[in-house]
Every structure is written in structure tokens, then in C-alpha cells.
Scaffold this active site. Structure first.
Site, PDB file in Angstrom:
ATOM      1  CD  GLU B  62      -1.792  -2.435   1.362  1.00 23.96           C
ATOM      2  OE1 GLU B  62      -0.569  -2.655   1.988  1.00 23.96           O
ATOM      3  OE2 GLU B  62      -2.452  -3.298   0.991  1.00 23.96           O
ATOM      4  CG  HIS B 131      -9.488  -7.908   6.588  1.00 19.93           C
ATOM      5  ND1 HIS B 131      -8.777  -8.531   7.466  1.00 19.93           N
ATOM      6  CD2 HIS B 131      -9.116  -8.047   5.376  1.00 19.93           C
ATOM      7  CE1 HIS B 131      -7.657  -9.091   6.791  1.00 19.93           C
ATOM      8  NE2 HIS B 131      -7.800  -8.738   5.593  1.00 19.93           N
TER       9      HIS B 131
END
Lengths: 338, 326
Positions: B62, B131
Site C-alpha cells: 500500500e 479488515h
């Protein structure tokens, strides 16, 4: 350590004079920066390039200035000077003035001149390395053959995001050259205390990136290596990892007042024998390319030039208070404060 | 302009396609967005249509993705970065906050960063603690970013166009519970929804329920139930957190004199706390009762559905909280 220069001279006398002048000007400029920091005319963190002049001058004369992309970390005064940015505006920025490139909102660590394709000026160690890959990605996407130079320090070569960048640069064949300026210290931590393998160029190996260690103190050697590598990257459109061996003569930053915490005086003196300016002078003298008188005159001129730059920059006012809210967005003001 | 029945997911995809067709410098980068068609299928079919140059499958890194997209934006591209989930964007906070968001300011206006970071934010279904983050409040804290959280199909479509055409970095958060939402909307070139405009999605007179993203629908459901009790609730869909349309929120509060802020993020320090603070600061004399916050429980998201559901505000939680101010 890199071997001594064994290169054929391809530079004209006029070129060499230009490079010599720029190295002198960088040193004089940086000496003023250290001075104004002590006088309180520059604040924050400030990192000078003294001792590393051959690296910046050599590499930035191996590219197409103003066409190729250049980016570095926070030791960022020398690169825009070589690229032809306005030295007064650079100094004004360092002094937090209105006429600085960032209107006094960036400072020493955050110098930018997008017109010259100098993209800063970054303060998070290693944090700018994916941006460098991004410049190369963007230029390549647009069908241009620009090469991107992304300088970083030996300390930054341990950052996770640097490895992410190397992987993507190799994966997508990005024409970016990562230049690790290995001045042997990550701030105050010696190379062998921060890197498991002190041959930092080998970090290109697992990604299939061509890599090598080169000298950064002998201008002619630097130019020769830089031209070869820049030409390769432009032609092959692939990344390259270069470890440049150099040494900073000043502290890590202007606030680093006790270099003996991490290196001895003897070691410093020994390394100062590698002074890139002295080395070029020796060459010019021995090759009968420049007389001592001419060199002395140029040294004096560089000092006068730096005094003039400082004097002009000091005339620039501090930014207006309204400036605090500008440039947060392209099209709106930030949320109002107190 | 044509009317089309689309899901929220399809509306996003339709907008991406139209923008990619109209501007060759728009591209999408992200994990598994190409050959794998996107984890939530937003980018389904795009790889076949545009190929690997413009639909870029990235490694799972990321910070690297946001960094490389930001660098590319600096030289003229308009990248759309998909975060597989906004929870993963935590890894990229340094690139997003320390680099992309501050770049224009640090350069004194030289830099332009037309970058969109979009993806599912908030709880889905038993994705548990790592998540299920709602990240929008974290981002809305940061000057230099714009942050939006559309609740409807129409807004998803129209706000994504605004985001892609914006010259500043935009965080575009999509609650995974909304992807299947369907509506008939007008699509086409000129169709966009501006940032900084909240939407009164239900008129009322007794209290104002304020939400964004999926919580707008929770507010609407609560308003239905309140109507059964004879309470008329107005519902404001915030849509855009930064810039925030306080005027629409304040106008509603000045009319109803009661405010309830509903958000899925952790209650403490979530963006709803900012909205509540502003109402108290600027509308104190208009309030007949304390501002109420209904937020997510201050715990890491548990796995088992029974406990997970306790953490995510629903209409009953809203009704219960309102008991205090009825």
C-alpha cells in the site's frame, strides 16, 4: 572505497570551469546556510552538502537539465543550484521569506522548483522513494524518455518503502536511477551499525536491478560513471541502483553540534583529504587547465556571489499572515481554525 | 441523458469507464483489480477493456502504491488507487498524509496532486478486527485531503466523477454493505455531484438524524420507526466530510432543535464527534437537548456475527439513544 579516477577527459575547459564554479558556489552557499542558522535567520532542520559537491554537480550534468526529473531527500540545496534555480529564491525559502519557492512554507528541507523538474525536498527518510518511481512511471506512461534521478541517503536504504519501490521499478521497467549517497552515517549512526550488508548497492540484486558502487568525490570519475549510467537507463528504459561513496564534512544537520559522538576528529581529517574541490583543483593545476591565480579569483568570486545571494534574500519580507491558509488545496480554503 | 438501473458497484464502474474514455491520463492501480477483476468486483471487466497499461495490477504494498501514484500525479496522470479495503490504507498513511496531502502546501502551490484513493471502508460480514475499519474520520482530520462517503447509487456515481476531476487528493470511501444497492440513475458526461454539499434526504420537524455512507440508511430506517411513534425526524446525509457542509446541518438543527449523529467508526474520536462538537459550538442556543452520538463500540471488531452486530450501529441503537432526548 572506490578506485581513483581513470577516465578520459571529455570535458572542455569551459565545462570544467563551470563545474568548478558550481562546486565553489555550493560550498559558499552552504557555508552561509550554516552561518545564518547559528544567527537564528534560518530555523528548523537544515542539512548542508559540504563535502558532497562532486556528486551533485557530476550527476546533474550527466542528465538533460530541465527535462529529466530530479528528486532528493532533505539535503536538498545543491541540486536546484546546479539545475539553475534562482539562488536568491532558494536562500529566501531557507530563511522563511515571501519570495522563497514555497513562500516560506517549506524551508530548508522542502525546496522545489517544478519548472526545472526538481521535485524536492522530502523529510521522511525513505518516504520519497516511491514518489521517484512515480515520476518515472508517469513520464513513461506519457511516452516521454525522461530519466528520473532519485537521491537518497544510506540511512534511507533500509526503509521498507524503498524496497517496495525497487520492486515496482524493476517489475514495470521504470527509467529511475536510485542514487544512494553513502556518506557513511545515517544521522549519527555509522554504516556498520545500521546496515546488515554495508555494500548498499547490492540491494538492487534481488530485484534484478543493475547496481554498482561508484566514487562520489572525484568529479571526473563521477561524470564518467553518471553519463554511462544515465545513457543506459534512457536507452534501456530500466531502473538502476547506484551507491555513491562520499562524505559530509559538516554535521548531519546544522543542529548537529557534536560530531565526535559518532566519529573521531582524525577520521574526519583523513576524509577531508578526499575533498572534491581540492581534488578538482589538483587536476586543473596538473593539467595546466587553470592557474592558481584564476582559481583564487574564482574562489573569491564564489564567496562574493554567496554574500550577494544572502543579502538579496534577506531583503525579502516574511510572508503575510493570510499566506497560512493558502495552497492547502488548489480550489478551496481549508476548514477554518480558531 | 439515459436513465439506467445500476448497483452502487456498477455505478462506480460506469463512472470509471466514462472518465477513462474521456481522459487518457486516468488510470486505475491496485491489488487484484485487473486480472482478478477486483475483490469487490468494482473493476470487473476493465482489464480486458483497457489492458495492463491503464489497469495496473500492483504488488501488495500500500505505501508503494500510493507513493508511486502520487509521483505519477505530479507529472500529469490522474491515478485512481483502489485499496482492497480501507483498513489496509493504514499502511499507506505516511504516503497519504505526509506526502500527498501536504505536497501542495510544502511546495507553495507548485504541486497538483489529482489522486483518488477509493475502496471499501467499514464492516462487511465477519471480516473481524483487521479488515473492518472505518477510516474516513482519520482522513478527515488531515488538511490537504478531501474525504467523501457517498450513501446512494447516484452519489457514488456523481461524486466519483467529481473526485477523479479534482486536482487534490481525494479519499473516497465505499461501505461494503452498499455495493449491492440498486437504483435508477441518470448517467453521462455532465452528471456529477459536488463535494461539500450535504443532502436532506428526509424532511422532518422534531429532530435531526445525521449520518453518512451506510449510516444514512440506518438513520432513514430509524426515522421510519420514529414516525410510527409520532416523531418527525429529518435525515441529513453528510456525503462529504471534508469539505463539510455545516450550513445544511445547522439549518436542520435550527429547525428541529435536536441532533443525533450516527457513525460506524469507533464512537470515541470518530468523525461524528467532530460534527457533534461543531453543532454544540455553533448552535448551542438552538438546541433543546444535548447532541447525541451513536457510534461503533470502542472495541476491535469481533469475528462472530452475533458480537459483530453489537458493534455496528443499527436503527434500534439509534432509537434507544434517542430515548434520552425525546
Amino acid at each position: 572505497m572506490a578506485k581513483p579516477a581513470q577516465v578520459e577527459l571529455k570535458e572542455s575547459a569551459a565545462d570544467l570551469e563551470l563545474y568548478y564554479r558550481q562546486m565553489l558556489e555550493i560550498r559558499a552557499f552552504e557555508t552561509r546556510c550554516n552561518q545564518i542558522y547559528r544567527q537564528g535567520k534560518a530555523g528548523g532542520y537544515l542539512h548542508v552538502y559540504i563535502g558532497m559537491e562532486a556528486t551533485g554537480v557530476g550527476w546533474l550534468h550527466a542528465i538533460k537539465q530541465g527535462y529529466d526529473n530530479v528528486m532528493t531527500a532533505y539535503r536538498d540545496h545543491a541540486q536546484p543550484l546546479v539545475l539553475g534555480s534562482d539562488p536568491v529564491r532558494l536562500m529566501a525559502e531557507i530563511m522563511g521569506r515571501k519570495d522563497g519557492y514555497s513562500k516560506g512554507k517549506g524551508g530548508s528541507m522542502h525546496l522545489y522548483d517544478f519548472e526545472k523538474r526538481f521535485y524536492g525536498g522530502w523529510g521522511i527518510v525513505g518516504g520519497h522513494t516511491p514518489l521517484g518511481a512515480g515520476l518515472a512511471f508517469g513520464s513513461k506512461y506519457l511516452g516521454e524518455d525522461r530519466v528520473t534521478l532519485c537521491f537518497l541517503g544510506d540511512g534511507a536504504s533500509n526503509a521498507g518503502v524503498f524496497f517496495e519501490s525497487l520492486n515496482m521499478a524493476a517489475l514495470w521497467d521504470l527509467p529511475v536511477i536510485y542514487l544512494i549517497e553513502n556518506n557513511e552515517f545515517a544521522m549519527g549512526t555509522r554504516l556498520e551499525y545500521h546496515a546488515s550488508d554495508t555494500e548498499l548497492h547490492k540491494r538492487g540484486f534481488p530485484f534484478g536491478i543493475k547496481h554498482e558502487r561508484v566514487d562520489g568525490m572525484d568529479l571526473l570519475q563521477v561524470l564518467s560513471d553518471a553519463r554511462r549510467i544515465v545513457d543506459y537507463v534512457r536507452k534501456e528504459q530500466k531502473p538502476y541502483l547506484v551507491e555513491i561513496m562520499n562524505y559530509r564534512f559538516s554535521g548531519h544537520g546544522a543542529a548537529d553540534n557534536d560530531r565526535q559522538l559518532y566519529r573521531t576528529k582524525e577520521e574526519e581529517q583523513e576524509n577531508m583529504l578526499r575533498d572534491p574541490i581540492k581534488r578538482l583543483e589538483d587536476y586543473l593545476r596538473k593539467s595546466n587547465l587553470m592557474t592558481d591565480e584564476k582559481m583564487e579569483a574564482m574562489q573569491l568570486a564564489a564567496e562574493e556571489w554567496a554574500d550577494g545571494v544572502l543579502e538579496e534574500a534577506d531583503k525579502s519580507p516574511f510572508p503575510d499572515d493570510e499566506e497560512v491558509y493558502r495552497d492547502v488545496y488548489t480550489d478551496m480554503e481549508p476548514e477554518v481554525g480558531h | 441523458m439515459p436513465l439506467q438501473e445500476l448497483t452502487y458497484r456498477e455505478a462506480l464502474r460506469t463512472c470509471i469507464i466514462e472518465e477513462m474514455d474521456s481522459d487518457p491520463n486516468v488510470l486505475v492501480m491496485g491489488e487484484d483489480i485487473g486480472r482478478y477483476q477486483g475483490t469487490f468486483r468494482v473493476t470487473q471487466g476493465l482489464f480486458d477493456k483497457y489492458g495492463p497499461k491503464r489497469i495496473v495490477d500492483t504488488p501488495i504494498v500500500e505505501p508503494g502504491i500510493v507513493g508511486i501514484a502520487t509521483g505519477a500525479a505530479l507529472v500529469g496522470l490522474r491515478p485512481i488507487v483502489e485499496m482492497m479495503t480501507m483498513s489496509f490504507s493504514i499502511l499507506a498513511l505516511d504516503q497519504t498524509i505526509n506526502h500527498a496531502a501536504k505536497m501542495r502546501y510544502m511546495t507553495g502551490g507548485q504541486a497538483k496532486v489529482p489522486l483518488v484513493i477509493r475502496g471499501p471502508g467499514g464492516a462487511a460480514n465477519q471480516l473481524s478486527a483487521q479488515h473492518s475499519h472505518s477510516m474516513e474520520g482519520w482522513y478527515a482530520h488531515v488538511p490537504g485531503l478531501k474525504v467523501v462517503a457517498p450513501a446512494t447509487v447516484e452519489d457514488a456515481y456523481g461524486m466519483l466523477r467529481t473526485a477523479i476531476r479534482d486536482d487534490n487528493p481525494v479519499i473516497f470511501t465505499e461501505n461494503p454493505g452498499l455495493y449491492g444497492l440498486k437504483a435508477s440513475i441518470t448517467v453521462g458526461e455532465g452528471k456529477s455531484v459536488p463535494f461539500g454539499k450535504a443532502n436532506v434526504v428526509r424532511q422532518g420537524s422534531d429532530m435531526t438524524l445525521i449520518g453518512y455512507s451506510r449510516m444514512t440508511h440506518v438513520c432513514l430506517a430509524a426515522a421510519e420507526k420514529l414516525a410510527e411513534q409520532g416523531i418527525s425526524a429529518e435525515v441529513v446525509d453528510v456525503r462529504s466530510l471534508l469539505p463539510l457542509d455545516t450550513e445544511t446541518i445547522y439549518n436542520s438543527v435550527r429547525k428541529t432543535h435536536r441532533a443525533v449523529v450516527v457513525y460506524e467508526d469507533w464512537k470515541s474520536g470518530g468523525f461524528g464527534a467532530e460534527i457533534a462538537a461543531r453543532i454544540v459550538e455553533d448552535c448551542f442556543d438552538d438546541l433543546d437537548a444535548p447532541v447525541v452520538r451513536v457510534g461503533g463500540l470502542n472495541v476491535p471488531m469481533p469475528y462472530v456475527r452475533k458480537l459483530e452486530l453489537l458493534c455496528i450501529p443499527n436503527e434500534n441503537d439509534v432509537l434507544k439513544a434517542i430515548e434520552k432526548i425525546k
